[in-house]
Motif scaffolding. Structure first.
Motif, PDB file in Angstrom:
ATOM      1  N   PRO A 197       0.832  -1.209   0.000  1.00 23.31           N
ATOM      2  CA  PRO A 197       0.000   0.000   0.000  1.00 23.31           C
ATOM      3  C   PRO A 197       0.864   1.254   0.000  1.00 23.31           C
ATOM      4  CG  PRO A 197       0.001  -1.020   2.169  1.00 23.31           C
ATOM      5  CD  PRO A 197       0.705  -1.976   1.254  1.00 23.31           C
ATOM      6  N   LEU A 198       0.258   2.365  -0.348  1.00 22.78           N
ATOM      7  CA  LEU A 198       0.961   3.652  -0.326  1.00 22.78           C
ATOM      8  C   LEU A 198       0.798   4.276   1.052  1.00 22.78           C
ATOM      9  CD1 LEU A 198       2.521   5.845  -1.888  1.00 22.78           C
ATOM     10  CD2 LEU A 198       0.302   6.845  -2.479  1.00 22.78           C
ATOM     11  N   THR A 199       1.898   4.364   1.797  1.00 25.85           N
ATOM     12  CA  THR A 199       1.906   4.981   3.121  1.00 25.85           C
ATOM     13  C   THR A 199       3.082   5.944   3.192  1.00 25.85           C
ATOM     14  OG1 THR A 199       3.371   3.313   4.112  1.00 25.85           O
ATOM     15  CG2 THR A 199       1.002   2.825   4.103  1.00 25.85           C
ATOM     16  N   ASP A 200       3.212   6.619   4.310  1.00 27.52           N
ATOM     17  CA  ASP A 200       4.360   7.514   4.483  1.00 27.52           C
ATOM     18  C   ASP A 200       5.660   6.734   4.421  1.00 27.52           C
ATOM     19  OD1 ASP A 200       2.721   9.703   4.740  1.00 27.52           O
ATOM     20  OD2 ASP A 200       2.686   9.652   6.933  1.00 27.52           O
ATOM     21  N   GLN A 201       5.619   5.457   4.841  1.00 27.48           N
ATOM     22  CA  GLN A 201       6.826   4.632   4.836  1.00 27.48           C
ATOM     23  C   GLN A 201       7.164   4.092   3.447  1.00 27.48           C
ATOM     24  OE1 GLN A 201       4.330   4.216   7.282  1.00 27.48           O
ATOM     25  NE2 GLN A 201       5.572   5.596   8.541  1.00 27.48           N
ATOM     26  N   THR A 202       6.134   3.882   2.599  1.00 29.18           N
ATOM     27  CA  THR A 202       6.399   3.275   1.291  1.00 29.18           C
ATOM     28  C   THR A 202       6.422   4.286   0.150  1.00 29.18           C
ATOM     29  OG1 THR A 202       4.037   2.835   0.909  1.00 29.18           O
ATOM     30  CG2 THR A 202       5.314   1.122   2.027  1.00 29.18           C
ATOM     31  N   ARG A 203       6.017   5.516   0.409  1.00 31.96           N
ATOM     32  CA  ARG A 203       6.026   6.518  -0.660  1.00 31.96           C
ATOM     33  C   ARG A 203       7.447   6.657  -1.222  1.00 31.96           C
ATOM     34  NH1 ARG A 203       2.112   9.950  -1.564  1.00 31.96           N
ATOM     35  NH2 ARG A 203       1.317   9.655   0.581  1.00 31.96           N
ATOM     36  N   ASN A 204       7.559   6.571  -2.569  1.00 30.36           N
ATOM     37  CA  ASN A 204       8.863   6.636  -3.245  1.00 30.36           C
ATOM     38  C   ASN A 204       9.842   5.613  -2.672  1.00 30.36           C
ATOM     39  OD1 ASN A 204       8.303   8.533  -5.191  1.00 30.36           O
ATOM     40  ND2 ASN A 204       9.052  10.265  -3.984  1.00 30.36           N
ATOM     41  N   ILE A 205       9.346   4.418  -2.391  1.00 28.19           N
ATOM     42  CA  ILE A 205      10.245   3.379  -1.909  1.00 28.19           C
ATOM     43  C   ILE A 205      11.305   3.050  -2.963  1.00 28.19           C
ATOM     44  CG2 ILE A 205       8.802   1.423  -2.664  1.00 28.19           C
ATOM     45  CD1 ILE A 205       9.622   0.036  -0.012  1.00 28.19           C
TER      46      ILE A 205
END
Length: 527
Positions: free
Chosen positions: A205-213
């Motif tokens: 999912p898109l979260t603050d942790q995975t954004r632009n992973i």
């Protein structure tokens, strides 16, 4: 009883409306409305069923005076303001499994399309060029697939990739070593995955942790010649950095089904060699669209009619089978929380919910939510089980949960304790006949009482004549006593009196009760 009313505001399989009706809901199907039209209409509905087109914003939620649940037919809920819904007390559900196979198959299809440059080969062949020598692909057999996200969809992709004789390396903070062994994949950190993968596919999912992973920095760590697929969410990849990697040749190919901005009509990636894209087709199969529509209707109807909570993103799950069994426990929990809330005047930094005996065998999360709803409703009448945990966290209230499976004096017991400036205070209750909530202890004093309607809570010195005086006062004021419940620490010590009355007690009567000899505390309660 009035039937719950549901609005289906996006196009979905017509069988969804049939399921709502069969399960006891009235349903309207009105699609393609503007935000302003939805805001004008939403106030009359208990449930809102959507796909990706409808935006459930703060403004929509403010107008949704009766709304209890939003159901998203699909996985992504980027179009729902979940914090605002939680604060409003609206359950937000999705259907995370209905289109899992379809999305996983689309990812595998894009892996093959990249490996053999199928779109460009097709275009040139149909243009009459017959470019047999112009395309040299790669086999997927024996290659390493880097899986970012090993949840439901990711695990399906892994199984398909293993069937193609690929090696699978997975990065997922929630992937346990045991689950990795069960899936047949190698658990690795992100840097290891980036350095080893021939293909990378994202399923997170898109979260603050995975954004632009897959940022410019992380794309630079990838193996030269890597091919990247994203069928999850836009925003997981830095699209400018991806284009730079394709232009430089470091990245051999990329396939996106999702973009940071959708619909993507002018992406800088368009026209880039070795780039393939599809218009968010991951869930676009007949089977998937039927599945998610039916699932969202079933889930929403179960919640509105039976109280079952499935695949909620802001509330503990509670199956339709669990709901009837938990209902009396949740009622008991709510009245205990309400009692503590009404009797506590100090600030409360911590609340503890302790379940014993039969209650310890149940799902404790709904019990905790019910306690918090009762406790916080003293401050706001709009508090319910959905927004209570959210509001507790917002207020900095520490919530502790304790389970004791052994039975004590009662076959089942719920104890609610709060930390106050005056020390720890607690109330406890049980169920009679497994369905009737009863208070059995308050602030260390044994007292048995049914908590319902209007009540008076009185702390007094245990001395002769008091019961007669309080009875006389209420009788003179025309207040009828329903039940009379007494408890005391010791003979001649502090005593507690809980009275149920047929009508609320006026403030001036409370003042007169406080003025009676031996009275320490008088408070009106309402349940």
């Amino acid at each position: 009883m009035t039937k719950p009313k549901v609005l289906i505001s996006d196009k979905m399989d017509p069988n969804a409306a049939r399921i709502f009706e069969e399960r006891g809901c009235d349903v309207d199907v009105i699609t393609g409305e503007t935000p302003e039209q939805l805001i004008a209409r939403i106030g009359e509905y208990d449930g809102l069923a959507i796909r990706s087109s409808t935006k459930v914003t703060q403004a929509v939620l403010d107008a949704a005076t009766n709304l209890k649940v939003v159901g998203r037919a699909g996985i992504g809920v980027d179009n729902v303001d979940i914090p605002a819904a939680s604060a409003k007390g609206v359950v937000v559900m999705n259907t995370p499994f209905g289109n899992s196979i379809t999305t996983a198959e689309h990812a595998i299809a894009l892996i093959f399309a990249l490996a053999r440059q199928l779109p460009e080969a097709n275009a040139q062949t149909q243009a009459g060029l017959w470019p047999k020598n112009g395309f040299m692909g790669v086999e997927v057999t024996g290659k390493t697939l880097g899986l970012i996200g090993a949840g439901n969809i990711g695990s399906i992709v892994a199984s398909r990739a293993l069937g193609l004789r690929m090696k699978v390396v997975a990065f997922d903070p929630f992937l346990t070593p045991e689950r990795a062994v069960e899936m047949g994949v190698e658990k690795a950190d992100l840097d290891t995955l980036l350095s080893r993968a021939d293909f990378i596919t994202l399923h997170t999912p898109l979260t603050d942790q995975t954004r632009n992973i897959l940022s410019a920095e992380n794309l630079a760590k990838t193996k030269k010649g890597v091919r990247i697929v994203n069928c999850a969410r836009g925003g997981l990849i830095d699209e400018a950095a991806l284009k730079a990697g394709l232009d430089s040749g470091h990245i051999a190919g990329a396939a996106l089904d999702v973009f940071q901005t959708e619909p993507a009509k002018d992406s800088p990636l368009f026209g880039t060699p070795n780039f393939i894209c599809t218009p968010h087709l991951g869930a676009s199969t007949t089977e998937a669209q039927v599945n998610v529509a039916l699932q969202v209707a079933e889930q929403m109807a179960d919640y509105l009619v039976n109280g079952g909570v499935t695949n909620a993103l802001n509330m503990p799950s509670l199956s339709a089978e669990e709901a009837p069994k938990l209902k009396p426990y949740m009622k008991l929990a709510e009245v205990l929380g309400s009692m503590v809330g009404q009797l506590t005047v100090d600030s409360v930094p911590r609340i503890s919910i302790h379940v014993e005996g039969a209650a310890a065998e149940l799902n404790q999360k709904p019990i905790t939510a019910a306690v918090l709803a009762g406790f916080l409703r003293v401050q706001s009448a709009t508090v319910n089980m959905v927004n209570a945990p959210f509001l507790a966290k917002e207020r900095g209230l520490e919530v502790r949960e304790v389970k004791t499976e052994r039975e004590g004096d009662y076959h089942t017991l719920i104890r609610v304790s709060v930390k106050t400036e005056a020390g720890e205070r607690s109330v406890a209750g049980t169920l009679f006949n497994n369905v009737e909530p009863r208070l059995v202890e308050m602030f260390g004093i044994k007292v048995e009482a049914e908590l319902a309607g209007s009540m008076l809570y009185i702390v007094n010195e245990d001395a002769p004549g008091f019961i007669g005086r309080i009875g006389t006062l209420l009788g003179e004021k025309g207040i009828n006593i329903g039940t009379f419940n007494l408890g005391r620490r010791a003979a001649g010590g502090e005593a507690v009196l809980l009275l149920s009355v047929d009508s609320p007690v006026a403030a001036d009567v409370l003042d007169q009760a406080r003025a009676l000899p031996g009275v320490k505390t008088v408070k009106a309660l309402s349940f």
